[in-house]
Design a protein around this motif. Structure first.
Motif, PDB file in Angstrom:
ATOM      1  N   SER A   1       1.848   3.043 -21.908  1.00 45.29           N
ATOM      2  CA  SER A   1       1.735   1.973 -22.895  1.00 45.29           C
ATOM      3  C   SER A   1       0.754   0.907 -22.440  1.00 45.29           C
ATOM      4  O   SER A   1       0.669   0.595 -21.250  1.00 45.29           O
ATOM      5  CB  SER A   1       3.102   1.310 -23.118  1.00 45.29           C
ATOM      6  N   GLY A   2       0.048   0.333 -23.385  1.00 41.92           N
ATOM      7  CA  GLY A   2      -0.757  -0.857 -23.152  1.00 41.92           C
ATOM      8  C   GLY A   2      -1.656  -0.780 -21.943  1.00 41.92           C
ATOM      9  O   GLY A   2      -2.474   0.126 -21.809  1.00 41.92           O
ATOM     10  N   GLU A   3      -1.443  -1.736 -21.023  1.00 43.95           N
ATOM     11  CA  GLU A   3      -2.307  -1.846 -19.837  1.00 43.95           C
ATOM     12  C   GLU A   3      -1.926  -0.884 -18.729  1.00 43.95           C
ATOM     13  O   GLU A   3      -2.587  -0.838 -17.688  1.00 43.95           O
ATOM     14  CB  GLU A   3      -2.256  -3.283 -19.298  1.00 43.95           C
ATOM     15  N   PHE A   4      -0.870  -0.116 -18.899  1.00 36.36           N
ATOM     16  CA  PHE A   4      -0.378   0.765 -17.848  1.00 36.36           C
ATOM     17  C   PHE A   4      -1.087   2.121 -17.891  1.00 36.36           C
ATOM     18  O   PHE A   4      -1.397   2.622 -18.964  1.00 36.36           O
ATOM     19  CB  PHE A   4       1.129   0.950 -17.979  1.00 36.36           C
ATOM     20  N   SER A   5      -1.323   2.706 -16.701  1.00 34.67           N
ATOM     21  CA  SER A   5      -2.037   3.983 -16.646  1.00 34.67           C
ATOM     22  C   SER A   5      -1.546   4.852 -15.492  1.00 34.67           C
ATOM     23  O   SER A   5      -0.844   4.372 -14.591  1.00 34.67           O
ATOM     24  CB  SER A   5      -3.542   3.745 -16.484  1.00 34.67           C
ATOM     25  N   LYS A   6      -1.952   6.114 -15.516  1.00 39.54           N
ATOM     26  CA  LYS A   6      -1.563   7.065 -14.476  1.00 39.54           C
ATOM     27  C   LYS A   6      -2.199   6.728 -13.133  1.00 39.54           C
ATOM     28  O   LYS A   6      -1.764   7.239 -12.105  1.00 39.54           O
ATOM     29  CB  LYS A   6      -1.955   8.487 -14.883  1.00 39.54           C
ATOM     30  N   ASP A   7      -3.203   5.860 -13.125  1.00 40.88           N
ATOM     31  CA  ASP A   7      -3.817   5.454 -11.861  1.00 40.88           C
ATOM     32  C   ASP A   7      -2.842   4.651 -11.005  1.00 40.88           C
ATOM     33  O   ASP A   7      -2.890   4.709  -9.784  1.00 40.88           O
ATOM     34  CB  ASP A   7      -5.074   4.618 -12.115  1.00 40.88           C
ATOM     35  N   LYS A   8      -1.966   3.910 -11.652  1.00 40.80           N
ATOM     36  CA  LYS A   8      -1.023   3.038 -10.949  1.00 40.80           C
ATOM     37  C   LYS A   8       0.408   3.570 -10.974  1.00 40.80           C
ATOM     38  O   LYS A   8       1.195   3.309 -10.059  1.00 40.80           O
ATOM     39  CB  LYS A   8      -1.066   1.635 -11.589  1.00 40.80           C
ATOM     40  N   PHE A   9       0.749   4.328 -12.015  1.00 42.68           N
ATOM     41  CA  PHE A   9       2.128   4.786 -12.203  1.00 42.68           C
ATOM     42  C   PHE A   9       2.159   6.292 -12.428  1.00 42.68           C
ATOM     43  O   PHE A   9       1.281   6.855 -13.067  1.00 42.68           O
ATOM     44  CB  PHE A   9       2.755   4.084 -13.410  1.00 42.68           C
ATOM     45  N   SER A  10       3.211   6.912 -11.905  1.00 44.73           N
ATOM     46  CA  SER A  10       3.405   8.344 -12.093  1.00 44.73           C
ATOM     47  C   SER A  10       4.805   8.574 -12.635  1.00 44.73           C
ATOM     48  O   SER A  10       5.763   7.971 -12.159  1.00 44.73           O
ATOM     49  CB  SER A  10       3.226   9.070 -10.759  1.00 44.73           C
TER      50      SER A  10
ATOM     51  N   LYS B   1       2.428   3.315  -7.552  1.00 43.89           N
ATOM     52  CA  LYS B   1       1.535   3.709  -6.464  1.00 43.89           C
ATOM     53  C   LYS B   1       0.898   2.492  -5.792  1.00 43.89           C
ATOM     54  O   LYS B   1       0.582   1.497  -6.443  1.00 43.89           O
ATOM     55  CB  LYS B   1       0.428   4.609  -7.007  1.00 43.89           C
ATOM     56  N   LYS B   2       0.693   2.614  -4.482  1.00 41.00           N
ATOM     57  CA  LYS B   2      -0.031   1.611  -3.684  1.00 41.00           C
ATOM     58  C   LYS B   2       0.402   0.193  -4.040  1.00 41.00           C
ATOM     59  O   LYS B   2      -0.332  -0.577  -4.654  1.00 41.00           O
ATOM     60  CB  LYS B   2      -1.543   1.780  -3.863  1.00 41.00           C
ATOM     61  N   LEU B   3       1.622  -0.132  -3.628  1.00 50.18           N
ATOM     62  CA  LEU B   3       2.224  -1.409  -3.987  1.00 50.18           C
ATOM     63  C   LEU B   3       1.365  -2.604  -3.595  1.00 50.18           C
ATOM     64  O   LEU B   3       0.788  -2.656  -2.504  1.00 50.18           O
ATOM     65  CB  LEU B   3       3.590  -1.549  -3.320  1.00 50.18           C
ATOM     66  N   GLU B   4       1.326  -3.545  -4.522  1.00 51.97           N
ATOM     67  CA  GLU B   4       0.697  -4.837  -4.293  1.00 51.97           C
ATOM     68  C   GLU B   4       1.761  -5.904  -4.523  1.00 51.97           C
ATOM     69  O   GLU B   4       2.811  -5.629  -5.111  1.00 51.97           O
ATOM     70  CB  GLU B   4      -0.454  -5.042  -5.279  1.00 51.97           C
ATOM     71  N   THR B   5       1.477  -7.138  -4.095  1.00 52.40           N
ATOM     72  CA  THR B   5       2.440  -8.223  -4.249  1.00 52.40           C
ATOM     73  C   THR B   5       2.872  -8.366  -5.704  1.00 52.40           C
ATOM     74  O   THR B   5       4.044  -8.577  -5.997  1.00 52.40           O
ATOM     75  CB  THR B   5       1.840  -9.548  -3.746  1.00 52.40           C
ATOM     76  N   GLY B   6       1.958  -8.214  -6.627  1.00 55.84           N
ATOM     77  CA  GLY B   6       2.246  -8.379  -8.044  1.00 55.84           C
ATOM     78  C   GLY B   6       3.103  -7.293  -8.657  1.00 55.84           C
ATOM     79  O   GLY B   6       3.479  -7.384  -9.830  1.00 55.84           O
ATOM     80  N   ASP B   7       3.429  -6.258  -7.884  1.00 57.42           N
ATOM     81  CA  ASP B   7       4.290  -5.184  -8.396  1.00 57.42           C
ATOM     82  C   ASP B   7       5.770  -5.469  -8.209  1.00 57.42           C
ATOM     83  O   ASP B   7       6.611  -4.735  -8.736  1.00 57.42           O
ATOM     84  CB  ASP B   7       3.950  -3.858  -7.692  1.00 57.42           C
ATOM     85  N   SER B   8       6.114  -6.512  -7.447  1.00 58.39           N
ATOM     86  CA  SER B   8       7.516  -6.848  -7.223  1.00 58.39           C
ATOM     87  C   SER B   8       8.160  -7.260  -8.537  1.00 58.39           C
ATOM     88  O   SER B   8       7.640  -8.109  -9.261  1.00 58.39           O
ATOM     89  CB  SER B   8       7.641  -7.989  -6.213  1.00 58.39           C
ATOM     90  N   GLY B   9       9.277  -6.636  -8.863  1.00 57.45           N
ATOM     91  CA  GLY B   9       9.958  -6.945 -10.108  1.00 57.45           C
ATOM     92  C   GLY B   9      11.096  -5.977 -10.341  1.00 57.45           C
ATOM     93  O   GLY B   9      11.513  -5.248  -9.442  1.00 57.45           O
ATOM     94  N   MET B  10      11.598  -5.946 -11.570  1.00 59.99           N
ATOM     95  CA  MET B  10      12.695  -5.076 -11.945  1.00 59.99           C
ATOM     96  C   MET B  10      12.142  -3.901 -12.747  1.00 59.99           C
ATOM     97  O   MET B  10      11.348  -4.093 -13.671  1.00 59.99           O
ATOM     98  CB  MET B  10      13.706  -5.843 -12.782  1.00 59.99           C
ATOM     99  N   TYR B  11      12.563  -2.703 -12.380  1.00 60.60           N
ATOM    100  CA  TYR B  11      12.121  -1.491 -13.072  1.00 60.60           C
ATOM    101  C   TYR B  11      13.328  -0.817 -13.709  1.00 60.60           C
ATOM    102  O   TYR B  11      14.346  -0.611 -13.049  1.00 60.60           O
ATOM    103  CB  TYR B  11      11.395  -0.555 -12.100  1.00 60.60           C
ATOM    104  N   PHE B  12      13.215  -0.516 -14.984  1.00 58.06           N
ATOM    105  CA  PHE B  12      14.334   0.010 -15.750  1.00 58.06           C
ATOM    106  C   PHE B  12      14.058   1.431 -16.213  1.00 58.06           C
ATOM    107  O   PHE B  12      12.949   1.747 -16.666  1.00 58.06           O
ATOM    108  CB  PHE B  12      14.560  -0.835 -17.010  1.00 58.06           C
ATOM    109  N   CYS B  13      15.061   2.265 -16.123  1.00 61.42           N
ATOM    110  CA  CYS B  13      15.034   3.604 -16.702  1.00 61.42           C
ATOM    111  C   CYS B  13      15.948   3.606 -17.916  1.00 61.42           C
ATOM    112  O   CYS B  13      17.045   3.053 -17.870  1.00 61.42           O
ATOM    113  CB  CYS B  13      15.534   4.617 -15.675  1.00 61.42           C
TER     114      CYS B  13
ATOM    115  N   GLU C   1       0.809  -1.235   0.000  1.00 60.17           N
ATOM    116  CA  GLU C   1       0.000   0.000   0.000  1.00 60.17           C
ATOM    117  C   GLU C   1       0.836   1.277   0.000  1.00 60.17           C
ATOM    118  O   GLU C   1       0.299   2.363  -0.130  1.00 60.17           O
ATOM    119  CB  GLU C   1      -0.992   0.035   1.182  1.00 60.17           C
ATOM    120  N   SER C   2       2.166   1.161   0.140  1.00 58.85           N
ATOM    121  CA  SER C   2       2.996   2.362   0.074  1.00 58.85           C
ATOM    122  C   SER C   2       3.391   2.613  -1.382  1.00 58.85           C
ATOM    123  O   SER C   2       3.112   1.804  -2.272  1.00 58.85           O
ATOM    124  CB  SER C   2       4.232   2.216   0.953  1.00 58.85           C
TER     125      SER C   2
END
Length: 123
Positions: A60-69, A83-95, A16-17
């Motif tokens: 892109s695709g299924e991603f939206s401003k509701d979940k990502f900023s 935003k509002k982390l859930e278990t399924g958000d664990s992973g690698m994020y690339f810039c 949730e953080s």
């Protein structure tokens, strides 16, 4: 190296953080295009958002401003929030950053692993 720095290098956050990542580069100001990608365990990398200092985030695709900023005020840096982390958000994020050019599309990338955890362990 790629000249791109992403912080933090590892991110542990409670459910949730929000998970905030920053990305900066030491290339010149022509590298003003920024991409953020996500790779979940066992899956390929997917582009979440593209942003420049003069544009709104392009999801892109299924991603939206509701979940990502995504924010980017200057050519040399930007930020990304899950935003509002859930278990399924664990992973690698690339810039990644790229140079806008009619003749070349130079590209550099870095990454941050994100882990959602249900409890904080104190040593």
């Amino acid at each position: 190296g790629s000249g791109v720095t992403q912080t933090p290098t590892i991110l542990w956050e409670l459910k949730e953080s929000d998970a905030l990542m920053n990305c900066s580069h030491t290339k010149d100001s022509s590298y003003y295009q920024m991409y953020w990608y996500r790779q979940l365990p066992g899956e390929g990398m997917k582009q979440v958002v593209f942003i420049t200092p003069s544009s709104q985030p392009d999801y892109s695709g299924e991603f939206s401003k509701d979940k990502f900023s995504a924010r980017k005020a200057v050519a040399e840096s930007g930020s990304f929030t899950v935003k509002k982390l859930e278990t399924g958000d664990s992973g690698m994020y690339f810039c990644a950053v790229s140079e806008h050019s009619d003749t070349d599309n130079k590209y550099s990338c870095t990454k941050t692993p994100v882990f959602q955890q249900d409890v904080i362990y104190h040593v």
